[in-house]
Design a protein around this motif. Structure first.
Motif, PDB file in Angstrom:
ATOM      1  N   SER A  80      24.139 -34.136  11.394  1.00  0.00           N
ATOM      2  CA  SER A  80      23.696 -35.523  11.275  1.00  0.00           C
ATOM      3  C   SER A  80      23.571 -35.866   9.800  1.00  0.00           C
ATOM      4  CB  SER A  80      22.362 -35.734  12.011  1.00  0.00           C
ATOM      5  OG  SER A  80      21.359 -34.878  11.493  1.00  0.00           O
ATOM      6  N   THR A  81      23.092 -37.056   9.510  1.00  0.00           N
ATOM      7  CA  THR A  81      23.039 -37.513   8.123  1.00  0.00           C
ATOM      8  C   THR A  81      22.221 -36.583   7.243  1.00  0.00           C
ATOM      9  OG1 THR A  81      23.240 -39.808   8.868  1.00  0.00           O
ATOM     10  CG2 THR A  81      22.440 -39.451   6.628  1.00  0.00           C
ATOM     11  N   PHE A  82      21.080 -36.123   7.752  1.00  0.00           N
ATOM     12  CA  PHE A  82      20.169 -35.343   6.924  1.00  0.00           C
ATOM     13  C   PHE A  82      19.954 -33.909   7.406  1.00  0.00           C
ATOM     14  CE2 PHE A  82      18.569 -39.778   6.192  1.00  0.00           C
ATOM     15  CZ  PHE A  82      18.954 -39.860   4.863  1.00  0.00           C
ATOM     16  N   LEU A  83      20.518 -33.543   8.556  1.00  0.00           N
ATOM     17  CA  LEU A  83      20.251 -32.224   9.119  1.00  0.00           C
ATOM     18  C   LEU A  83      21.551 -31.511   9.462  1.00  0.00           C
ATOM     19  CD1 LEU A  83      17.345 -33.183  11.571  1.00  0.00           C
ATOM     20  CD2 LEU A  83      17.136 -32.273   9.243  1.00  0.00           C
ATOM     21  N   LYS A  84      21.466 -30.196   9.559  1.00  0.00           N
ATOM     22  CA  LYS A  84      22.620 -29.389   9.940  1.00  0.00           C
ATOM     23  C   LYS A  84      22.117 -28.132  10.640  1.00  0.00           C
ATOM     24  CE  LYS A  84      22.846 -26.664   5.661  1.00  0.00           C
ATOM     25  NZ  LYS A  84      23.693 -26.230   4.525  1.00  0.00           N
ATOM     26  N   ALA A  85      23.029 -27.426  11.291  1.00  0.00           N
ATOM     27  CA  ALA A  85      22.694 -26.150  11.920  1.00  0.00           C
ATOM     28  C   ALA A  85      23.912 -25.251  11.866  1.00  0.00           C
ATOM     29  CB  ALA A  85      22.251 -26.348  13.367  1.00  0.00           C
ATOM     30  N   GLU A  86      23.673 -23.979  11.693  1.00  0.00           N
ATOM     31  CA  GLU A  86      24.748 -23.000  11.786  1.00  0.00           C
ATOM     32  C   GLU A  86      25.168 -22.917  13.252  1.00  0.00           C
ATOM     33  OE1 GLU A  86      27.451 -20.411  10.102  1.00  0.00           O
ATOM     34  OE2 GLU A  86      25.871 -21.520   9.047  1.00  0.00           O
ATOM     35  N   PRO A  87      26.442 -23.173  13.570  1.00  0.00           N
ATOM     36  CA  PRO A  87      26.855 -23.167  14.984  1.00  0.00           C
ATOM     37  C   PRO A  87      26.594 -21.817  15.642  1.00  0.00           C
ATOM     38  CG  PRO A  87      28.565 -24.113  13.579  1.00  0.00           C
ATOM     39  CD  PRO A  87      27.554 -23.495  12.660  1.00  0.00           C
ATOM     40  N   ILE A  88      26.230 -21.861  16.915  1.00  0.00           N
ATOM     41  CA  ILE A  88      26.056 -20.638  17.693  1.00  0.00           C
ATOM     42  C   ILE A  88      26.977 -20.696  18.904  1.00  0.00           C
ATOM     43  CG2 ILE A  88      23.666 -20.286  16.962  1.00  0.00           C
ATOM     44  CD1 ILE A  88      22.779 -21.355  19.700  1.00  0.00           C
ATOM     45  N   LEU A  89      27.390 -19.528  19.371  1.00  0.00           N
ATOM     46  CA  LEU A  89      28.229 -19.419  20.564  1.00  0.00           C
ATOM     47  C   LEU A  89      27.400 -18.792  21.670  1.00  0.00           C
ATOM     48  CD1 LEU A  89      31.037 -19.642  21.919  1.00  0.00           C
ATOM     49  CD2 LEU A  89      31.455 -17.297  21.134  1.00  0.00           C
ATOM     50  N   VAL A  90      27.264 -19.510  22.778  1.00  0.00           N
ATOM     51  CA  VAL A  90      26.520 -19.014  23.932  1.00  0.00           C
ATOM     52  C   VAL A  90      27.529 -18.664  25.020  1.00  0.00           C
ATOM     53  CG1 VAL A  90      24.701 -19.493  25.598  1.00  0.00           C
ATOM     54  CG2 VAL A  90      24.608 -20.534  23.322  1.00  0.00           C
ATOM     55  N   SER A  91      27.581 -17.396  25.402  1.00  0.00           N
ATOM     56  CA  SER A  91      28.528 -16.939  26.419  1.00  0.00           C
ATOM     57  C   SER A  91      27.811 -16.760  27.751  1.00  0.00           C
ATOM     58  CB  SER A  91      29.181 -15.621  25.989  1.00  0.00           C
ATOM     59  OG  SER A  91      29.994 -15.815  24.847  1.00  0.00           O
ATOM     60  N   ALA A  92      28.304 -17.449  28.773  1.00  0.00           N
ATOM     61  CA  ALA A  92      27.763 -17.349  30.132  1.00  0.00           C
ATOM     62  C   ALA A  92      28.831 -16.686  30.991  1.00  0.00           C
ATOM     63  CB  ALA A  92      27.409 -18.735  30.664  1.00  0.00           C
ATOM     64  N   LEU A  93      28.694 -15.375  31.208  1.00  0.00           N
ATOM     65  CA  LEU A  93      29.761 -14.603  31.838  1.00  0.00           C
ATOM     66  C   LEU A  93      29.384 -14.014  33.188  1.00  0.00           C
ATOM     67  CD1 LEU A  93      31.073 -12.688  28.676  1.00  0.00           C
ATOM     68  CD2 LEU A  93      31.995 -14.771  29.712  1.00  0.00           C
ATOM     69  N   GLU A  94      28.096 -13.941  33.509  1.00  0.00           N
ATOM     70  CA  GLU A  94      27.688 -13.319  34.767  1.00  0.00           C
ATOM     71  C   GLU A  94      27.001 -14.344  35.662  1.00  0.00           C
ATOM     72  OE1 GLU A  94      28.666 -10.409  35.678  1.00  0.00           O
ATOM     73  OE2 GLU A  94      29.612 -10.067  33.738  1.00  0.00           O
ATOM     74  N   PRO A  95      27.496 -14.526  36.886  1.00  0.00           N
ATOM     75  CA  PRO A  95      26.902 -15.518  37.792  1.00  0.00           C
ATOM     76  C   PRO A  95      25.432 -15.213  38.086  1.00  0.00           C
ATOM     77  CG  PRO A  95      29.031 -14.758  38.622  1.00  0.00           C
ATOM     78  CD  PRO A  95      28.663 -13.854  37.490  1.00  0.00           C
ATOM     79  N   GLY A  96      24.639 -16.270  38.165  1.00  0.00           N
ATOM     80  CA  GLY A  96      23.250 -16.138  38.578  1.00  0.00           C
ATOM     81  C   GLY A  96      22.309 -15.613  37.520  1.00  0.00           C
ATOM     82  N   THR A  97      22.791 -15.423  36.301  1.00  0.00           N
ATOM     83  CA  THR A  97      21.937 -14.881  35.248  1.00  0.00           C
ATOM     84  C   THR A  97      21.416 -16.005  34.353  1.00  0.00           C
ATOM     85  OG1 THR A  97      23.830 -14.490  33.792  1.00  0.00           O
ATOM     86  CG2 THR A  97      23.158 -12.684  35.245  1.00  0.00           C
TER      87      THR A  97
END
Length: 345
Positions: A202-219
């Motif tokens: 955004s104009t004044f804020l930033k974040a280091e991107p993260i990768l969220v992996s959802a690989l197992e059903p129901g977890t």
């Protein structure tokens, strides 16, 4: 006549054998447990969310039983099976634009379990990254009495509990979302498998991107996105703090009003004090105690005071010329139209 009867019998036998062969082949491929899983992943590979949801027997209220890109839906959700998972979190990421790309689907293992279910382990490329998942399926009947039907024992859904620190807004796979609260974990339901690229810009804020992996059903997968002040915000606060201190230095008094510096002098001054800032406080910003607030901690700075002084004891006149150290701190909050409010502490 007898020869024709034998011929017809042979032909009928061949047809029966061919039919049985076709049934066996289809039940071991397309209608097998692995074929069922491949069909589901194939729908994801085509970015066909309605088909994927139908194969997985996941029923979302809305047009054609599928969620729309704006996340809108209406009507009740079944509270059993997939429904119980759907009620466990927001469905804002169950939309076609948030899907991951699935390629190079390969069945690695197909295992029969003691309870009659089957586990199918599949490898694939998820958004270009190698990954694998294991799905447990069970027979649910048959089509035309011969072709096996299958269901997922655990629906292919994963709960992502995402905490957005120091902000509420974030982007997930290109979809702009707002968390219910800052610094509090919020659950989001995603299809399994999924890779969720989460970031904030955004104009004044930033974040280091993260990768969220959802690989197992129901977890449940937990993740945190940490938002910080960006260079633009630090630079703007620095400019405004510098301008504020420069304005303080224009006051021709020993203690400028509303300013963080001043100097007592026991002798009598005989000219107007002349202030100038010789060391501005370098701005750094950390999250404040209140949501959407940022704090510049107490920081060292210095101002030069130049003034002629008459000695009370002997009447001599001398020049007071010293750098006066001081500390200053500010709270920064956001205003409309990308403006900042900076308040001295």
């Amino acid at each position: 006549m007898r020869r024709e009867l034998i011929l017809w019998s042979v032909m009928l036998g061949l047809i029966v054998v061919a039919f049985v062969t076709v049934v066996v082949v289809l039940n071991s491929t397309l209608y097998s447990s692995s074929g069922f899983v491949r069909s589901y992943l194939g729908a994801l590979a085509r970015n066909d969310m309605p088909a994927a949801l139908e194969i997985a027997d996941i029923r979302l209220p809305g047009a054609n039983g599928a969620v729309s890109d704006d996340g809108s839906s209406a009507g009740p959700i079944d509270t059993t099976g997939a429904g119980s998972l759907l009620l466990s979190g927001s469905r804002e990421l169950l939309q076609p634009s948030a899907l991951s790309s699935v390629d190079d689907i390969t069945v690695l293992r197909q295992q029969s379990n003691p309870d009659g279910t089957e586990s199918v382990t599949v490898s694939f490329d998820l958004d270009g990254r190698p990954a694998q998942s294991t799905f447990t399926v069970t027979r649910s009947g048959s089509t035309f009495g011969v072709f096996a039907d299958w269901d997922f024992v655990t629906p292919p859904l994963t709960i992502v509990r995402l905490t957005v620190s120091n902000a509420r807004e974030f982007t997930a796979n290109g979809t702009e979302l707002v968390a219910p609260a800052q610094d509090v974990p919020a659950p989001y339901v995603v299809l399994t498998p999924s890779n969720i690229d989460v970031t904030h810009t955004s104009t004044f804020l930033k974040a280091e991107p993260i990768l969220v992996s959802a690989l197992e059903p129901g977890t449940t997968v937990r993740a945190r996105l940490t938002v910080v002040a960006n260079e633009n915000m630090v630079a703007q606060v620095q400019r405004e703090v510098n301008a504020y201190l420069d304005d303080c230095a224009t006051q021709v008094v020993l203690f400028p009003t509303g300013c963080p510096f001043g100097q007592p002098i026991e002798n009598r001054i005989v000219a107007s004090p002349d202030w100038s800032i010789v060391e501005y406080p370098p701005v750094s910003l950390t999250p404040g105690s209140e949501p959407a607030s940022w704090v510049m901690p107490p920081t060292d700075a210095a101002a030069r005071l130049l003034v002629d002084v008459r000695s009370i004891s002997d009447g001599s006149i001398f020049t007071f010329d010293e750098n006066i150290g001081f500390r200053t701190s500010y709270v920064v909050t956001f205003l409309a139209d990308d403006q900042l409010s900076i308040t001295a502490q």
